[in-house]
Design a protein around this motif. Sequence first.
Motif, PDB file in Angstrom:
ATOM      1  N   GLY A 144       0.793  -1.217   0.000  1.00  0.00           N
ATOM      2  CA  GLY A 144       0.000   0.000   0.000  1.00  0.00           C
ATOM      3  C   GLY A 144       0.825   1.267   0.000  1.00  0.00           C
ATOM      4  N   HIS A 145       2.134   1.135  -0.048  1.00  0.00           N
ATOM      5  CA  HIS A 145       3.022   2.298  -0.104  1.00  0.00           C
ATOM      6  C   HIS A 145       4.283   1.912  -0.863  1.00  0.00           C
ATOM      7  CE1 HIS A 145       5.673   0.533   2.980  1.00  0.00           C
ATOM      8  NE2 HIS A 145       4.549   0.183   3.596  1.00  0.00           N
ATOM      9  N   LYS A 146       5.096   2.916  -1.182  1.00  0.00           N
ATOM     10  CA  LYS A 146       6.355   2.668  -1.874  1.00  0.00           C
ATOM     11  C   LYS A 146       7.312   1.909  -0.956  1.00  0.00           C
ATOM     12  CE  LYS A 146       9.106   5.263  -5.078  1.00  0.00           C
ATOM     13  NZ  LYS A 146       9.626   6.528  -5.481  1.00  0.00           N
ATOM     14  N   ILE A 147       8.215   1.155  -1.529  1.00  0.00           N
ATOM     15  CA  ILE A 147       9.140   0.332  -0.757  1.00  0.00           C
ATOM     16  C   ILE A 147      10.048   1.222   0.089  1.00  0.00           C
ATOM     17  CG2 ILE A 147      11.055  -1.279  -0.959  1.00  0.00           C
ATOM     18  CD1 ILE A 147       9.727  -2.310  -3.504  1.00  0.00           C
ATOM     19  N   THR A 148      10.172   0.862   1.376  1.00  0.00           N
ATOM     20  CA  THR A 148      10.962   1.703   2.283  1.00  0.00           C
ATOM     21  C   THR A 148      12.189   1.008   2.847  1.00  0.00           C
ATOM     22  OG1 THR A 148       9.559   1.034   4.130  1.00  0.00           O
ATOM     23  CG2 THR A 148       8.981   3.080   2.981  1.00  0.00           C
ATOM     24  N   ASN A 149      12.227  -0.338   2.864  1.00  0.00           N
ATOM     25  CA  ASN A 149      13.393  -1.030   3.428  1.00  0.00           C
ATOM     26  C   ASN A 149      13.765  -2.216   2.561  1.00  0.00           C
ATOM     27  OD1 ASN A 149      11.482  -2.949   4.072  1.00  0.00           O
ATOM     28  ND2 ASN A 149      11.346  -2.337   6.211  1.00  0.00           N
ATOM     29  N   PHE A 150      14.860  -2.879   2.936  1.00  0.00           N
ATOM     30  CA  PHE A 150      15.401  -3.953   2.109  1.00  0.00           C
ATOM     31  C   PHE A 150      14.493  -5.180   2.097  1.00  0.00           C
ATOM     32  CE2 PHE A 150      18.065  -7.722   1.506  1.00  0.00           C
ATOM     33  CZ  PHE A 150      18.557  -7.440   0.245  1.00  0.00           C
ATOM     34  N   GLU A 151      13.838  -5.497   3.206  1.00  0.00           N
ATOM     35  CA  GLU A 151      12.976  -6.675   3.255  1.00  0.00           C
ATOM     36  C   GLU A 151      11.800  -6.530   2.291  1.00  0.00           C
ATOM     37  OE1 GLU A 151      13.918  -5.066   6.100  1.00  0.00           O
ATOM     38  OE2 GLU A 151      15.402  -6.531   6.805  1.00  0.00           O
ATOM     39  N   GLU A 152      11.206  -5.354   2.278  1.00  0.00           N
ATOM     40  CA  GLU A 152      10.119  -5.108   1.334  1.00  0.00           C
ATOM     41  C   GLU A 152      10.614  -5.176  -0.103  1.00  0.00           C
ATOM     42  OE1 GLU A 152       8.429  -1.364   2.365  1.00  0.00           O
ATOM     43  OE2 GLU A 152       7.457  -2.155   4.170  1.00  0.00           O
ATOM     44  N   LEU A 153      11.811  -4.667  -0.344  1.00  0.00           N
ATOM     45  CA  LEU A 153      12.398  -4.722  -1.683  1.00  0.00           C
ATOM     46  C   LEU A 153      12.636  -6.166  -2.124  1.00  0.00           C
ATOM     47  CD1 LEU A 153      13.709  -3.236  -4.112  1.00  0.00           C
ATOM     48  CD2 LEU A 153      15.856  -3.413  -2.870  1.00  0.00           C
ATOM     49  N   ALA A 154      13.143  -7.004  -1.225  1.00  0.00           N
ATOM     50  CA  ALA A 154      13.427  -8.399  -1.570  1.00  0.00           C
ATOM     51  C   ALA A 154      12.141  -9.153  -1.902  1.00  0.00           C
ATOM     52  CB  ALA A 154      14.171  -9.077  -0.426  1.00  0.00           C
ATOM     53  N   VAL A 155      11.108  -8.969  -1.100  1.00  0.00           N
ATOM     54  CA  VAL A 155       9.839  -9.659  -1.354  1.00  0.00           C
ATOM     55  C   VAL A 155       9.214  -9.165  -2.650  1.00  0.00           C
ATOM     56  CG1 VAL A 155       7.495  -9.983  -0.487  1.00  0.00           C
ATOM     57  CG2 VAL A 155       9.422 -10.180   1.065  1.00  0.00           C
ATOM     58  N   ALA A 156       9.224  -7.865  -2.864  1.00  0.00           N
ATOM     59  CA  ALA A 156       8.655  -7.310  -4.087  1.00  0.00           C
ATOM     60  C   ALA A 156       9.448  -7.758  -5.316  1.00  0.00           C
ATOM     61  CB  ALA A 156       8.614  -5.793  -4.004  1.00  0.00           C
ATOM     62  N   GLN A 157      10.765  -7.877  -5.175  1.00  0.00           N
ATOM     63  CA  GLN A 157      11.593  -8.331  -6.297  1.00  0.00           C
ATOM     64  C   GLN A 157      11.266  -9.772  -6.671  1.00  0.00           C
ATOM     65  OE1 GLN A 157      14.082  -6.424  -7.951  1.00  0.00           O
ATOM     66  NE2 GLN A 157      13.787  -8.083  -9.379  1.00  0.00           N
ATOM     67  N   VAL A 158      11.097 -10.623  -5.679  1.00  0.00           N
ATOM     68  CA  VAL A 158      10.756 -12.032  -5.950  1.00  0.00           C
ATOM     69  C   VAL A 158       9.401 -12.126  -6.634  1.00  0.00           C
ATOM     70  CG1 VAL A 158      10.155 -14.208  -4.833  1.00  0.00           C
ATOM     71  CG2 VAL A 158      12.206 -12.998  -4.144  1.00  0.00           C
ATOM     72  N   TRP A 159       8.416 -11.395  -6.138  1.00  0.00           N
ATOM     73  CA  TRP A 159       7.099 -11.447  -6.764  1.00  0.00           C
ATOM     74  C   TRP A 159       7.109 -10.830  -8.158  1.00  0.00           C
ATOM     75  CZ3 TRP A 159       3.464 -14.619  -5.794  1.00  0.00           C
ATOM     76  CH2 TRP A 159       3.346 -15.158  -4.527  1.00  0.00           C
ATOM     77  N   HIS A 160       7.935  -9.834  -8.373  1.00  0.00           N
ATOM     78  CA  HIS A 160       8.043  -9.265  -9.714  1.00  0.00           C
ATOM     79  C   HIS A 160       8.653 -10.277 -10.685  1.00  0.00           C
ATOM     80  CE1 HIS A 160       9.947  -6.815 -12.931  1.00  0.00           C
ATOM     81  NE2 HIS A 160       8.719  -6.358 -12.959  1.00  0.00           N
ATOM     82  N   LEU A 161       9.643 -11.036 -10.222  1.00  0.00           N
ATOM     83  CA  LEU A 161      10.233 -12.059 -11.087  1.00  0.00           C
ATOM     84  C   LEU A 161       9.247 -13.197 -11.357  1.00  0.00           C
ATOM     85  CD1 LEU A 161      13.885 -12.201  -9.770  1.00  0.00           C
ATOM     86  CD2 LEU A 161      13.038 -11.190 -11.885  1.00  0.00           C
ATOM     87  N   PHE A 162       8.408 -13.542 -10.379  1.00  0.00           N
ATOM     88  CA  PHE A 162       7.357 -14.535 -10.636  1.00  0.00           C
ATOM     89  C   PHE A 162       6.371 -14.022 -11.680  1.00  0.00           C
ATOM     90  CE2 PHE A 162       8.023 -16.680  -6.356  1.00  0.00           C
ATOM     91  CZ  PHE A 162       8.574 -17.815  -6.937  1.00  0.00           C
ATOM     92  N   PHE A 163       6.045 -12.740 -11.608  1.00  0.00           N
ATOM     93  CA  PHE A 163       5.120 -12.169 -12.572  1.00  0.00           C
ATOM     94  C   PHE A 163       5.713 -12.171 -13.981  1.00  0.00           C
ATOM     95  CE2 PHE A 163       3.361  -8.405 -14.766  1.00  0.00           C
ATOM     96  CZ  PHE A 163       2.054  -8.854 -14.880  1.00  0.00           C
ATOM     97  N   THR A 164       6.983 -11.792 -14.112  1.00  0.00           N
ATOM     98  CA  THR A 164       7.599 -11.819 -15.442  1.00  0.00           C
ATOM     99  C   THR A 164       7.763 -13.251 -15.942  1.00  0.00           C
ATOM    100  OG1 THR A 164       9.808 -11.697 -14.468  1.00  0.00           O
ATOM    101  CG2 THR A 164       8.787  -9.621 -15.180  1.00  0.00           C
ATOM    102  N   ALA A 165       7.986 -14.209 -15.036  1.00  0.00           N
ATOM    103  CA  ALA A 165       8.049 -15.611 -15.445  1.00  0.00           C
ATOM    104  C   ALA A 165       6.690 -16.071 -15.960  1.00  0.00           C
ATOM    105  CB  ALA A 165       8.497 -16.481 -14.278  1.00  0.00           C
TER     106      ALA A 165
END
Length: 99
Positions: free
Chosen positions: A47-68
């Motif tokens: 619900g907001h822009k990424i603020t820390n590394f943990e949120e970035l890591a989770v969002a990155q994994v889900w983004h790669l699943f989406f592109t897959a």
Amino acid sequence: MVNRLICGFISGVIAGFIMDITQYFFHLAFNLPRLRAVDLVGILFYGHKITNFEELAVAQVWHLFFTAFLGVFFVYFTIVINGRNYPLIGWLWAVLYGL
């Protein structure tokens, strides 16, 4: 069947990595994309822009699943089209995803 599935999955992940690396480069060097694709995933999840590394890591994994998923969908979509201009179809697919 499985060969197309694996091929689409791997090509989608590779395309996602290339897309994210170029976005990170342009964001750090020129501050061009103010809202990266990973930030969009973070907004959908948190619900907001990424603020820390943990949120970035989770969002990155889900983004790669989406592109897959998009890669797998594209591989099966080319079976339905049954054309010879696969580079043109791939380019159009990438442009439509980028919008």
